[in-house]
Every structure is written in C-alpha cells, then in structure tokens.
Design an enzyme around this catalytic site. Sequence first.
Site, short mmCIF file in Angstrom:
data_model
loop_
_atom_site.label_atom_id
_atom_site.label_comp_id
_atom_site.label_asym_id
_atom_site.label_seq_id
_atom_site.Cartn_x
_atom_site.Cartn_y
_atom_site.Cartn_z
N HIS A 1 0.91 -1.32 0.34
CA HIS A 1 0.02 0.18 -0.02
C HIS A 1 0.89 0.99 -0.04
O HIS A 1 2.10 1.13 0.19
CB HIS A 1 -0.85 -0.04 1.36
CG HIS A 1 -1.82 -0.78 1.04
ND1 HIS A 1 -2.10 -2.16 1.57
CD2 HIS A 1 -3.44 -0.64 0.57
CE1 HIS A 1 -3.23 -2.65 1.33
NE2 HIS A 1 -3.96 -1.93 0.68
N LYS B 1 -0.61 4.83 4.60
CA LYS B 1 -1.44 3.95 5.44
C LYS B 1 -0.86 3.72 6.77
O LYS B 1 0.20 3.67 7.04
CB LYS B 1 -1.52 2.55 4.45
CG LYS B 1 -2.71 1.77 5.40
CD LYS B 1 -2.98 0.39 4.22
CE LYS B 1 -3.91 -0.68 4.75
NZ LYS B 1 -5.39 -0.05 5.24
N1 NDP Z 1 -12.81 -1.31 2.54
C1 NDP Z 1 -12.35 -0.80 1.71
O1 NDP Z 1 -12.46 -1.08 0.39
C2 NDP Z 1 -11.36 0.22 1.64
C3 NDP Z 1 -10.83 0.73 3.01
N2 NDP Z 1 -9.95 1.78 3.24
C4 NDP Z 1 -10.03 2.24 4.63
O2 NDP Z 1 -10.51 3.59 4.57
C5 NDP Z 1 -9.86 4.34 5.87
C6 NDP Z 1 -9.68 5.77 5.19
O3 NDP Z 1 -8.60 5.58 4.18
P1 NDP Z 1 -8.06 6.75 3.43
O4 NDP Z 1 -9.39 7.64 2.62
O5 NDP Z 1 -7.17 6.24 2.47
O6 NDP Z 1 -7.53 7.67 4.54
P2 NDP Z 1 -7.53 9.19 4.69
O7 NDP Z 1 -6.63 9.57 6.01
O8 NDP Z 1 -7.04 10.04 3.37
O9 NDP Z 1 -9.05 9.67 5.19
C7 NDP Z 1 -9.64 9.47 6.47
C8 NDP Z 1 -10.51 10.93 6.72
O10 NDP Z 1 -11.33 10.37 7.97
C9 NDP Z 1 -11.25 11.49 8.61
N3 NDP Z 1 -11.67 11.49 9.81
C10 NDP Z 1 -11.10 10.82 10.85
N4 NDP Z 1 -11.75 10.65 12.21
C11 NDP Z 1 -12.67 11.71 11.91
C12 NDP Z 1 -13.91 11.89 12.64
N5 NDP Z 1 -13.98 11.52 14.09
N6 NDP Z 1 -14.90 12.69 11.91
C13 NDP Z 1 -14.78 12.91 10.85
N7 NDP Z 1 -14.00 12.70 9.84
C14 NDP Z 1 -12.78 11.78 10.45
C15 NDP Z 1 -9.85 12.24 8.26
O11 NDP Z 1 -9.82 13.60 8.84
P3 NDP Z 1 -8.42 13.99 9.47
O12 NDP Z 1 -7.31 13.86 8.19
O13 NDP Z 1 -8.65 15.08 9.95
O14 NDP Z 1 -7.81 12.98 10.36
C16 NDP Z 1 -9.67 11.80 6.74
O15 NDP Z 1 -10.33 12.84 6.18
C17 NDP Z 1 -8.75 3.59 6.38
O16 NDP Z 1 -8.84 2.77 7.43
C18 NDP Z 1 -8.46 2.33 5.00
O17 NDP Z 1 -7.71 1.37 5.33
C19 NDP Z 1 -9.55 2.34 2.18
C20 NDP Z 1 -9.70 2.15 0.64
C21 NDP Z 1 -10.80 0.89 0.57
O1 LIG Z 2 -5.81 2.05 3.05
C1 LIG Z 2 -5.84 1.67 2.03
O2 LIG Z 2 -5.78 2.53 1.18
C2 LIG Z 2 -6.63 0.65 1.73
N1 LIG Z 2 -7.14 -0.11 2.84
C3 LIG Z 2 -7.97 -1.22 2.87
C4 LIG Z 2 -7.24 -2.54 3.52
O3 LIG Z 2 -6.64 -2.02 4.49
O4 LIG Z 2 -7.06 -3.45 2.92
C5 LIG Z 2 -8.33 -1.57 0.96
C6 LIG Z 2 -7.50 -1.28 0.18
O5 LIG Z 2 -6.34 -2.41 0.05
C7 LIG Z 2 -6.81 0.23 0.12
#
Ligand code: NDP
Ligand SMILES: O=C(O)C1=N[C@H](C(=O)O)C[C@H](O)C1
Length: 269
Positions: free
Chosen positions: A158, A162
């Site tokens: 990743h 992450k």
């Molecule tokens: N299931 C799936 O298919 C996938 C899962 N993911 C998962 O999704 C999650 C997010 O990934 P990603 O978008 O890359 O991460 P980012 O850090 O880019 O985004 C997370 C966002 O959530 C916000 N946030 C955190 N806490 C709060 C809160 N209490 N209230 C409102 N907003 C909040 C953060 O704000 P701030 O920056 O201020 O902390 C940030 O904007 C991870 O756990 C990742 O592993 C990612 C891709 C695919």
């Molecule tokens: O954090 C990410 O970017 C992603 N998170 C998910 C994971 O933890 O598997 C899904 C995807 O791989 C991207």
Amino acid sequence: MTETPGIVVTGASGRMGQMLIKTIQESDTAHLVGALERPGHDWVGRDIGVAMGGSEAGLLVTDDPLEVFAKAQAVIDFTSPDASVAFAGLAAQARAVHVIGTTGFEDHHLAVFKAAARHATIVRAGNMSLGVNLLTQLTKKVAAALDEDFDIEVIEAHHNMKVDAPSGTALMLGEAAAEGRGVDLKDVRDSGRDGITGARKRGDIGFTAIRGGDIVGEHDVLFAAAGERIVIRHMATDRRVFSRGALKAALWGQGKAPGEYDMLDVLGL
Ligand SMILES: NC(=O)C1=CN([C@@H]2O[C@H](COP(=O)(O)OP(=O)(O)OC[C@H]3O[C@@H](n4cnc5c(N)ncnc54)[C@H](OP(=O)(O)O)[C@@H]3O)[C@@H](O)[C@H]2O)C=CC1
Ligand SMILES: O=C(O)C1=N[C@H](C(=O)O)C[C@H](O)C1
C-alpha cells in the site's frame, strides 16, 4: 418520480472520502446529502465541490453528524476505527444504513458493531471491490484443497500514508485461507517477522506488509510447497473500485433487516 437514496460521506476530505463523493455525484442511483469532517477541519463550512478543487456543489461540509445523518438513507464511512464506532451509534439512531470501509479494528471495536447490528443495518468489509471479494472465495477453495505441505503467506502493498497493518484485505484473505483449512486464524497468524525468528512453523499463515509511494492496494496469497508455488493476486489501480462497491452496498442495504452484512452478501458471492 421517486427520489434516489440520500447519502452522507464521512471523512469527506480523505482519499476515499473524495472518491466516494465523486462516485455519488456521477451516479444517477443516489444523491449526496452530506459531507462530514471532524470539528476544526479547515473544510468545515466550505462548499464540498469547491473544497475538492471543482465547481460549486451547493452543499457545505459540516462537523455535525447528527444533523446530516437525520437527512440520510445511508452513511458511507471510510475514516478511523474510533470514528466509525462513534458513527455506528448515530447512524443507528437515524435509521440510516451504515456502510463501513474503515480498517484497523480491534476486538473491542468489533463488539460495538455486533451490538449495534441488533437494531441497525451495517455493511462492513475491509475491501469493497468485486475482485478482492471473489479472491477470498478462491483462496478458501485453494486452501481447502491443499494440505499443510503448502505454506500460506499473504503479502500486501500500500501507499506510504496507510496507518494500519496488515491491511483489512490481507486479514480477510487470511481468514478465508484459515476457514478453507478448517483452523482459527488467531491460532496460526504470524505477522511482522524480525530478527532470529526460528524456522517457519508448519500450518502458520504469514503476513507481510510493504509500504511505499502511491500504491493503491495490492494483495498476493502465496501457497508455497517443495517444488511448486501458487500465487493468487489482486491489484487495485484506482480507488473507484472501492467507492463503487461502497455505493452498491449502500443501495443494497435499503430495506434490509438489521444485521451486520459484508460484501459477499451484497455481491451474492
Ligand atoms: N474497505 C475498503 O474497500 C477500503 C478501505 N479503506 C480504509 O478506509 C480508511 C480511510 O482511508 P483513506 O481515505 O485512505 O484515509 P484518509 O486519511 O485519507 O481519510 C480518512 C478521513 O477520515 C477523517 N476522519 C477521521 N476521524 C474523523 C472523525 N472523527 N470525524 C470525521 N472525519 C474523520 C480524516 O480526517 P483528518 O485528516 O482530519 O484526520 C480523513 O479526512 C482506512 O481505514 C483505509 O484502510 C481504504 C480504501 C478501501
Ligand atoms: O488504506 C488503503 O488505502 C486501503 N485499505 C484497505 C485495506 O486495509 O485493505 C483496502 C485497500 O487495500 C486500500
């Protein structure tokens, strides 16, 4: 004309938050009713379209989950474990389907979702893409067909931002392999080798995490025996595969009985 389901996106400024908002805006099966960020975030109070670098969308980013969840039929949430736990209670109160893509949960977080799902409809998966969910089924089948002469290793890569390891997807694949083999992953998990580890224990399922650059998400399940190896691989090159899956889950969840569902339910796999 019937109105499409209204969706709130939490973590609106995040990598997935922005991709989800684009996906909903491009869709004719749902519409965006809220974009949420944490209190104090500099996007709060700004138009979401403009904050994302585009044209005005007519919707201001808010830091008040209760107010926006009340307008929504679904909340799509890719944030952090503690935030998702807090949103679970509020989404249940608003009777909105809660789609959780966040990863990195510990047992105490999962217990909260289990309790909330007695009254709420939750769809949660560490990976929302069709490809990975199909891969879990293939992994289970291959693991069931092979004995412990084949060492199972899950290798994931990743981007360098992450924060959790192994990835949620790697754990899904590890669970699938363990299920195929008829064992509990907790008993055979081997993560984070370092130093004099001793020889590999027969039957263990190993995890390796690579972090670098802008890798969207890559997963290999390796079955390695003397004289041959099988590798099952998924490579995500565009976060749209996750946001499209999440939107599909939000629509699928409409009218479903309370419970905790996953993408296998949504995709019928
Ligand atoms: N299931 C799936 O298919 C996938 C899962 N993911 C998962 O999704 C999650 C997010 O990934 P990603 O978008 O890359 O991460 P980012 O850090 O880019 O985004 C997370 C966002 O959530 C916000 N946030 C955190 N806490 C709060 C809160 N209490 N209230 C409102 N907003 C909040 C953060 O704000 P701030 O920056 O201020 O902390 C940030 O904007 C991870 O756990 C990742 O592993 C990612 C891709 C695919
Ligand atoms: O954090 C990410 O970017 C992603 N998170 C998910 C994971 O933890 O598997 C899904 C995807 O791989 C991207």
